[in-house]
Design an enzyme around this catalytic site. Structure first.
Site, PDB file in Angstrom:
ATOM      1  N   TYR A 101       6.696  96.205  43.428  1.00 58.16           N
ATOM      2  CA  TYR A 101       7.577  96.040  42.259  1.00 58.16           C
ATOM      3  C   TYR A 101       8.209  97.389  41.945  1.00 58.16           C
ATOM      4  O   TYR A 101       7.526  98.417  41.968  1.00 58.16           O
ATOM      5  CB  TYR A 101       6.747  95.582  41.052  1.00 58.16           C
ATOM      6  CG  TYR A 101       7.533  95.569  39.755  1.00 58.16           C
ATOM      7  CD1 TYR A 101       8.135  94.400  39.283  1.00 58.16           C
ATOM      8  CD2 TYR A 101       7.704  96.750  39.012  1.00 58.16           C
ATOM      9  CE1 TYR A 101       8.871  94.400  38.109  1.00 58.16           C
ATOM     10  CE2 TYR A 101       8.447  96.756  37.836  1.00 58.16           C
ATOM     11  CZ  TYR A 101       9.029  95.580  37.392  1.00 58.16           C
ATOM     12  OH  TYR A 101       9.766  95.576  36.240  1.00 58.16           O
ATOM     13  N   GLU A 189      15.794  95.730  38.262  1.00 55.25           N
ATOM     14  CA  GLU A 189      14.429  95.373  38.652  1.00 55.25           C
ATOM     15  C   GLU A 189      14.450  94.760  40.043  1.00 55.25           C
ATOM     16  O   GLU A 189      15.275  93.882  40.305  1.00 55.25           O
ATOM     17  CB  GLU A 189      13.857  94.371  37.643  1.00 55.25           C
ATOM     18  CG  GLU A 189      12.399  94.036  37.891  1.00 55.25           C
ATOM     19  CD  GLU A 189      11.897  92.938  36.955  1.00 55.25           C
ATOM     20  OE1 GLU A 189      11.047  93.224  36.106  1.00 55.25           O
ATOM     21  OE2 GLU A 189      12.350  91.786  37.086  1.00 55.25           O
TER      22      GLU A 189
END
Ligand code: GDP
Ligand code: MN
Length: 387
Positions: A101, A189
């Site tokens: 991530y 993101e």
């Protein structure tokens, strides 16, 4: 303003960031044509402005063209958290070994950018943060100093990214930060940022939110804006330049100022009603703006009553009253209107409204009274869950 995944990936690609090749498709046959050009297997991905597509069945692997057609027709018109899928992204499938991530966002309280990196990708970061906060390596970035390759290397090490891909990940982060800053994004993101079985680092998903205030310095914003998904009501309101957000209740809300409009939505809920919308008509509530607002709300078939909540500031009460009188003369309104008028020159405004009052146009002395009246007039019905 939110970008679709594919718009984000196209932006990444312009920076030389590694993303899989893909194409947009709007129908099953376009999906098949895209898959033929890209080569199988492909992943068929719903393009909607919300996450959790994988879990909702909006991301499917296809090994042959029949599967591409089948998945495309299943995913098109799928409802993902209230977002109907109208667009697909067909992408060369990746061979995933690891899911990480990575994100950049603005930390307003620190007055810095915040980078987050974790080897526990592929799941929502909130879940990781709740389960194992140590699994997220955070760095604050001073916008003036920027983010050096050396800082990225330390960050990657802190996140315990394996040696074999550490330098590649550091390079991706350095470039991703540049893309984030250049685009005036509030959020970039990448979840998951993957490592393939051949140890290649690839950005497999993208979630980008751009700061609408910087529109003037980005030519590409107009094309993103054109693909924003709005319901019919929001489209009509947007075309009239109104700050409108559609909700699913039966009390139409008009207020001046975003804060008051939000409070009005809250108060309608508090007294047991359901707002049909958020609508901020801004400072100069003249007849033109008021007619536009009433027209948009009146066209919403779920609306049963309309609550106009105005607190005069620079705009004086009598101007607002005249605006309402003129607007109700121009637009034929199907639902009863309840007005709360306070603030600068409220007495003068109320006096002007007085002779126009009827069952169709009422006035209440306070915001709470007006909300109660509007909710009562909306009555119980669909979209109206009385407690
Ligand atoms: P989200 O659920 O909206 O965040 O959509 P993602 O784009 O992140 O996809 C969800 C999940 O689907 C990813 O975490 C992957 O596990 C899986 N996925 C997406 N693309 C591929 C692919 O090309 N190959 C494989 N094997 N899995 C994929
Ligand atoms: Mn994702």
């Amino acid at each position: 303003m939110d970008l679709f995944e594919h718009q984000g990936k196209e932006l990444f690609a312009r920076y030389g960031l590694p993303v899989p090749s893909g194409e947009v498709a709007l129908s099953p046959s376009e999906a098949v044509a895209a898959a033929t050009r890209l080569g199988l297997p492909v992943v068929v991905k719903a393009q909607v402005h919300t996450g959790g597509r994988g879990k909702a069945g909006g991301v499917k692997l296809a090994g042959d063209l029949d599967a591409v057609r089948g998945h495309a027709s299943d995913i098109l018109s799928l409802d993902i958290s209230g977002h109907i899928v109208r667009r697909l992204w067909i992408e060369q499938a990746s061979d995933i070994a690891e899911e990480y991530y990575a994100s950049f966002t603005l930390d307003r309280s620190a007055r810095k950018h915040l980078g987050m990196l974790s080897v526990e990708g592929g799941v929502e970061i909130e879940t990781v943060a709740a389960r194992d906060p140590e699994a997220i390596a955070r760095i604050h970035i001073d916008p003036v100093d920027g983010l050096s390759r050396q800082a990225c290397r330390q960050w990657v090490q802190a996140a315990r990214i394996p040696e074999a891909v550490a330098e590649a990940v550091a390079g991706v982060l350095e470039t991703l930060y540049r893309a984030y800053v250049d685009a005036d994004a509030d959020l970039v993101e990448v979840n998951p940022l993957i490592v393939t079985s051949a140890d290649e680092v690839v950005l497999l998903d993208s979630k980008i939110t751009l700061d609408g205030n910087s529109t003037f310095r980005h030519d590409d914003y107009a094309s993103y804006d054109a693909t924003q998904t709005r319901d019919e009501r929001e489209q009509a309101a947007h075309a009239k330049g109104l700050q409108y957000v559609g909700l699913d209740g039966s009390v139409g809300v008009i207020a001046n100022g975003a804060g008051l409009a939000m409070s009005t939505v809250d108060v309608v809920n508090q007294v047991g009603g359901r707002p049909a919308n958020f609508l901020d008509i801004g400072g100069g509530a003249n007849a033109e703006v008021m007619s536009n607002a009433l027209e948009v709300i009146n066209n919403d078939p779920a609306v049963r009553s309309i609550l106009i909540n105005i607190f005069g500031g620079i705009t004086r009460g009598e101007e607002i009253a005249n605006g309402i009188i003129e607007a109700t003369g121009r637009v034929e309104i199907d639902s009863p209107i309840v007005i709360r008028l306070d603030g600068t020159n409220a007495a003068e405004g109320r006096e002007l409204l007085e002779p126009h009052l009827s069952d169709a146009l009422r006035m209440e002395p306070t915001m709470l009274d007006a909300a109660r009246r509007a909710v009562e007039l909306a009555g119980a019905g669909p979209g109206q869950d009385l407690p």
